[in-house]
Design an enzyme around this catalytic site. Structure first.
Site, PDB file in Angstrom:
ATOM      1  N   HIS A  46      -0.431   4.347   7.630  1.00 16.93           N
ATOM      2  CA  HIS A  46       0.277   5.048   6.557  1.00 16.93           C
ATOM      3  C   HIS A  46       0.578   6.499   6.925  1.00 16.93           C
ATOM      4  O   HIS A  46      -0.268   7.172   7.519  1.00 16.93           O
ATOM      5  CB  HIS A  46      -0.563   5.034   5.275  1.00 16.93           C
ATOM      6  CG  HIS A  46      -0.997   3.665   4.860  1.00 16.93           C
ATOM      7  ND1 HIS A  46      -2.212   3.136   5.229  1.00 16.93           N
ATOM      8  CD2 HIS A  46      -0.363   2.726   4.119  1.00 16.93           C
ATOM      9  CE1 HIS A  46      -2.318   1.913   4.725  1.00 16.93           C
ATOM     10  NE2 HIS A  46      -1.219   1.639   4.059  1.00 16.93           N
ATOM     11  N   SER A  83       0.792  -1.233   0.000  1.00 20.58           N
ATOM     12  CA  SER A  83       0.000   0.000   0.000  1.00 20.58           C
ATOM     13  C   SER A  83       0.817   1.273   0.000  1.00 20.58           C
ATOM     14  O   SER A  83       0.305   2.335  -0.349  1.00 20.58           O
ATOM     15  CB  SER A  83      -0.929   0.017   1.218  1.00 20.58           C
ATOM     16  OG  SER A  83      -0.199  -0.139   2.419  1.00 20.58           O
ATOM     17  N   ASP A  89      -3.558   7.562   8.610  1.00 16.16           N
ATOM     18  CA  ASP A  89      -4.432   6.620   9.286  1.00 16.16           C
ATOM     19  C   ASP A  89      -3.565   5.846  10.277  1.00 16.16           C
ATOM     20  O   ASP A  89      -2.477   6.301  10.630  1.00 16.16           O
ATOM     21  CB  ASP A  89      -5.161   5.709   8.285  1.00 16.16           C
ATOM     22  CG  ASP A  89      -4.207   4.949   7.361  1.00 16.16           C
ATOM     23  OD1 ASP A  89      -3.032   4.766   7.726  1.00 16.16           O
ATOM     24  OD2 ASP A  89      -4.648   4.512   6.280  1.00 16.16           O
TER      25      ASP A  89
END
Length: 353
Positions: free
Chosen positions: A343, A51, A340
């Site tokens: 990240h 991600s 978040d």
């Protein structure tokens, strides 16, 4: 461009893109103060992994690991959520812009992708993926094998557009980024724990390094030569892992960090070996563990105030679908290192990149 000290196979400065550029140009075989020629052009950046450099690959997958909804993309162009796991850009975007290639690195699976974009690079990365084949299966995302298959397809498209010779030149001179390992440790091993019955931490990190090595050799065989491989971060200091493994005070989970450090040590040694044995390769270990620790230990130095929770919701556990428009976000994300619970913010990435 200003001269700088070139460090062999490790990096702890805040100018990651400049370092990568230097590796692309002069390799990793000496320590020297250099000034880079301004007329050298890197044709493309090609990213694999998870991600951190997922540019929207997961948008159309049947998975909960997505970021194509608000508040993700809050500070992106027109406030648009694109599938990037950030409030704005990812490190892949920052690196292609720093190298003067283009403003943003698109996902290979972007349905609106123009074939001209293929010439300057794409990302095959899929949020939630990892080196362990079990990791992507848990959440239904693209594995390293899937990304490799797409890369082969991409090479075929390049050959159709520009021919065999130019395709090989693009691959040989491009910068390849490989970013994985966090989900293997944080999710597959510690949180979900499906590997704990089979492996202790030393043997599991061996599995990870072996899989990473195989993947690097695979893309090398397909033409990649300039490859930057990211270390694991201090996963025990991610807000989610503080919540799950850091006790009532949500301290950094040292057991998790120790596992990441062990993996990083083994990965670095393996990359040194590959760099010696794969002809014409320039393979580098990119240390993000120590820079992140430095930021967390002294946030004020970097213009930050909050490093133990994310900007979204409570910041303790929210990530992906748990970070959504129904939850509040912090009033000023530029004061937060994490967007978040997993990240970094755009500000966090800009410090590292």
């Amino acid at each position: 461009m200003e001269p700088f000290v070139f460090m062999k196979l490790s990096y702890s400065s805040s100018r990651l893109a400049t370092f990568l550029f230097s590796v692309v140009l002069i390799g990793v075989h000496s320590v020297a103060r250099v000034t880079l020629p301004e007329n050298v052009i890197v044709p493309a950046v090609i990213a694999f992994g998870d991600s951190i450099v997922d540019q929207g690959a997961n948008n159309n997958l049947t998975t909960v690991v997505k970021a194509n909804f608000s508040p993700y993309g809050k500070d992106f162009v027109a406030g648009k959520p694109t599938g990037r796991f950030s409030n704005n850009k990812t490190p892949a975007d920052m690196i292609v812009e720093e190298l003067g290639i283009k403003e943003l690195l698109p996902a290979y699976l972007d349905p609106s992708l123009d074939e001209k974009e293929l010439l300057t690079g794409v990302s095959f990365a899929s949020g939630g993926s990892g080196y362990d084949p079990q990791t992507p299966k848990i959440v239904g995302v693209l594995s390293c094998s899937d990304q490799l298959r797409q890369f082969k397809e991409y090479i075929g498209k390049l050959k159709h557009i520009v021919g065999e010779k130019r395709t090989q030149s693009i691959l040989a001179n491009s910068l390849f980024l490989v970013v994985a390992g966090s989900d293997d440790l944080a999710n597959t091993y510690f949180t979900i724990g499906i590997r704990k019955l089979q492996y202790d931490i030393p043997s599991y990190t061996n599995l990870m390094v072996s899989s990473a090595s195989d993947f690097i050799k695979d893309i090398y065989q397909l033409g990649a030569r300039r490859i930057g491989v990211f270390s694991a971060p201090p996963i025990g200091c991610l807000p989610s892992q503080r919540t799950l493994g850091g006790g009532g005070l949500r301290r950094c989970a040292e057991k998790y960090n120790n596992a990441a450090s062990l993996y990083n040590k083994k990965l670095k040694q393996q990359l040194e070996y590959l760099n010696r044995t794969l002809a014409q390769s320039r393979i580098i270990y990119l240390d993000i563990y120590n820079p992140i620790v430095a930021i967390i230990e002294n946030p004020i130095k970097y213009g930050l105030e909050v490093v133990d929770r994310g900007c979204c919701g409570t910041g303790n556990i929210e990530v992906s679908i748990l970070c959504n428009h129904l939850l509040p976000t912090c009033p000023d994300d530029s004061k937060y290192f994490f967007w978040d619970s997993y990240h970094p913010t755009n500000k966090g990435y800009s410090i590292l990149c």
